[in-house]
Write an enzyme that holds these catalytic residues in place. Sequence first.
Site, PDB file in Angstrom:
ATOM      1  CE1 TYR A   1      -3.184  -2.867   0.221  1.00 41.41           C
ATOM      2  CE2 TYR A   1      -3.659  -2.286   2.493  1.00 41.41           C
ATOM      3  CZ  TYR A   1      -3.896  -3.075   1.394  1.00 41.41           C
ATOM      4  OH  TYR A   1      -4.853  -4.062   1.459  1.00 41.41           O
TER       5      TYR A   1
ATOM      6  CG  LEU B   1     -19.188   0.176   1.829  1.00 39.78           C
ATOM      7  CD1 LEU B   1     -18.972   1.612   2.272  1.00 39.78           C
ATOM      8  CD2 LEU B   1     -20.597  -0.289   2.188  1.00 39.78           C
TER       9      LEU B   1
ATOM     10  N   GLY C   1     -24.705   4.214  -2.819  1.00 41.63           N
ATOM     11  CA  GLY C   1     -25.745   4.905  -3.562  1.00 41.63           C
ATOM     12  C   GLY C   1     -25.264   6.118  -4.323  1.00 41.63           C
TER      13      GLY C   1
END
Length: 340
Positions: A53, A210, A217
């Site tokens: 990372y 997610l 959304g």
Amino acid sequence: MEYRTLGGTGTVVSTLCLGTMTFGRESDEAVSHAQLDRFVEQGGNFIDTANVYGRGVSEEIIGRWLADRGSAVRDQLVIATKGRFPMGDGKNDLGLSRTNLSRALDASLKRLQVDRIDLYQAHAWDALTPIEETLRFYDDAVRAGKINYVGVSNFTGWQLQKATMVAEFRGLPKIVTLQPQYNLLQRSIELELTEVCENENIGILPWSPLAGGWLTGKYRRDTTPTGASRLGEDPSRGMEAYARRNAEERTWRVIGAVEQIAKDRGVSLAQVALAWLNDRPAVTSVILGARTLEQLDDNLGAAGLHLSDEETTLLTEASQPIVDDYPYGLPGINQRHRAL
């Protein structure tokens, strides 16, 4: 915050884990440290990173935070990192060989400024290195006090089962966790990996819970995203690429179900998606990946949130994976089961 044991171990971790892939890339050091502080304030004690990372930058940011907060904070945390992917240009600067992992582990310890890593994970399978070589390296590292537990990430079913059986047969450290991609839009681990984890008492640590932002959304049907979001900056990004998921009717069926529950509950879509995932079989802790403190605060709102049976069924049915009849479809499943 709620807590569970780390797989089949006696170590206790929060059911939400702070993922740090954004540190040093999408989140600068100040924001990263603020996320770490907030996570701990809210009762979180499980932090996940990897050497790759930011080519070590994420580990360095965590290391400076740990050094500043002192041993009292460090001793209450479970720190996880990973090794496998390239950290240099040499032929032996990647993989699960003893050569690479010995250097990778020492480098992670130095960057994190700790004398041991609580959970050290193979970031992916290595087809060139015999799994026994990798497991024997982990055994040496456990005996040397450099790591406490062994985990793996991104393994397939046969790879995880083989590694588990070799470790048991040779008397080597048990694999205690699996870190796979798992969310309402990507449930393929349920076809085989979940059963391996349940049978072997391995805790699942889902990443991308997610689905790269899809389950918040923020994206709209047939409208290519723009602006300051992962897909807004790169609509073709990785496995969550917009065009592919937009074209699948299942994507919008799932998002619609999440929206319905979120509206009825008065919570965010992200919190609903995280709550569904956290109560799936064999899940130990869900790895959050936030760019901002505001995103992290919203995600932490899922702590202690549990869906009703009806809500869980609605989401599970809407997100049912699309598979062929054999070997993972109903005809294949029926061949492997029988009633009393």
